[in-house]
Design an enzyme around this catalytic site. Structure first.
Site, PDB file in Angstrom:
ATOM      1  N   SER A   1     -80.836 -27.865 -13.962  1.00 32.28           N
ATOM      2  CA  SER A   1     -79.845 -28.090 -12.916  1.00 32.28           C
ATOM      3  C   SER A   1     -80.332 -27.547 -11.565  1.00 32.28           C
ATOM      4  O   SER A   1     -81.401 -27.938 -11.094  1.00 32.28           O
ATOM      5  CB  SER A   1     -78.515 -27.466 -13.343  1.00 32.28           C
ATOM      6  OG  SER A   1     -77.443 -27.938 -12.548  1.00 32.28           O
TER       7      SER A   1
ATOM      8  N   GLU B   1     -74.467 -38.129 -17.535  1.00 27.81           N
ATOM      9  CA  GLU B   1     -74.334 -37.056 -16.552  1.00 27.81           C
ATOM     10  C   GLU B   1     -74.527 -37.505 -15.111  1.00 27.81           C
ATOM     11  O   GLU B   1     -75.236 -38.477 -14.814  1.00 27.81           O
ATOM     12  CB  GLU B   1     -75.255 -35.908 -16.886  1.00 27.81           C
ATOM     13  CG  GLU B   1     -76.730 -36.156 -16.749  1.00 27.81           C
ATOM     14  CD  GLU B   1     -77.485 -34.837 -16.818  1.00 27.81           C
ATOM     15  OE1 GLU B   1     -77.416 -34.074 -15.835  1.00 27.81           O
ATOM     16  OE2 GLU B   1     -78.128 -34.578 -17.844  1.00 27.81           O
TER      17      GLU B   1
END
Length: 331
Positions: free
Chosen positions: A168, A259
């Site tokens: 991330s 996602e």
């Protein structure tokens, strides 16, 4: 000049697992729990201090694997969690940069990933507890990470003995680290990126199209995190999609097809190929942002981390990963 890789190294790979009905049930139940825990808390717009406590409480349930030793160190005057296998003498180190939109998370929150990487690769995993925003905005975190890398080199680790991994926001910091050191230091052996953020301007198409599908991460939370980090649009190293990526280490990118950062990962792979950086992107069907954190609960997540370990281990041994290692357990 890019190094030769197995023919399928450059392919986007959609992974489907036939893990059985129980795994499907567990995945669906876990997605619902994550939706409440992460998206629910985030939507209430609490301050980051309260969100950190909630995040730490939730991730404390994600256990490290057995067979590792966890200790605390300081490198470059920054706290580092040092994770080592109990069963071998480590000869390399993986710098791991955790995610959390620059404002959440810690070395503890990602032990389900880092402990498995240590046990599988035999390398030490140096999990950097970099300073979080908004108390410590840009460039505090990247400056600390650079100092950790320099300290490791001063300790005698060669470039081929070092790999970099991050998820991330930690993925963006991993890329920034490699871009920052490229002209002064030899590149690390490998770069492993889990659901990386690569575009701080939030122009990825899936940020909107997948916003209702991703149970963990949202466009709004990313925007809040970038604002708190005081993301510097003038810092070229934080804009990998706009940079010449020449000479970056071979990359393995893992991302879920549910996602919001799917497009960030795919555009990074395209950009890397443009500059002849060996890159492989694995897209996991029916999985969400940072699903690898659930490696102690879901077999698919565990197998994904195992493939990360196989890739990093091969590169740190000075060889290319084999086709079998790159495609192990895929359906």
């Amino acid at each position: 000049m890019a190094q030769q890789q197995p023919d399928n190294y450059y392919l986007n790979q959609l992974y489907r697992y036939q893990a059985g009905r129980l795994e499907d049930i567990k995945r669906a139940a876990l997605a619902m729990a994550i939706q409440v825990a992460f998206r629910g808390v985030g939507s209430l717009n609490f301050g980051f201090d309260l969100q950190r406590k909630a995040f730490d409480q939730i991730t404390s349930k994600l256990r490290p694997v057995s067979g590792v030793r966890i200790s605390q160190r300081r490198l470059g005057d920054t706290p580092v969690e040092w994770v080592q296998s109990l069963h071998c003498d480590p000869k390399g180190v993986i710098i791991y940069l955790h995610g959390g939109v620059f404002c959440l998370g810690s070395a503890k929150s990602h032990r389900s990933i880092t402990s498995r990487l240590a046990r599988m690769t035999g390398a030490s995993v140096a999990v950097v507890d970099y300073s979080l925003a908004p108390e410590n905005p840009y460039p505090k975190a990247i400056d600390e990470i650079l100092a950790v890398h320099q300290d490791l080199r001063r300790m005698g680790y060669l470039a081929r003995q070092i790999a970099v991994a991050g998820d991330s926001a930690g993925g963006m910091l991993s890329l920034a680290l490699c871009l920052r050191i490229r002209d002064e230091w030899e590149m690390p052996a490998a770069l492993a990126l889990l659901s990386p953020m690569t575009d701080g301007t939030l122009r990825g198409t899936t940020l909107r199209s997948k916003d209702d599908e991703d149970p963990m991460l949202s466009y709004d939370l990313l925007a809040r995190g970038l604002d708190a980090y005081q993301f510097n649009r003038a810092d070229w190293a934080h804009h990998p999609l706009e940079q010449n990526l020449r000479d970056l280490p071979p990359m393995l990118i893992q991302v879920g097809d549910r996602e919001v950062l799917l497009d960030d990962s795919m555009r990074l792979a395209e950009r890397a190929r443009l500059f002849e950086v060996p890159v492989r992107i694995e897209i996991y069907e029916n999985y969400w942002h940072d699903f690898q954190m659930n490696a102690d609960l879901l077999k698919t997540a565990e197998l994904a981390v195992e493939r990360l370990g196989a890739f990093l281990s091969a590169r740190m041994q000075g060889r290319q990963p084999t086709t079998e290692e790159l495609t192990a357990n895929a359906q």
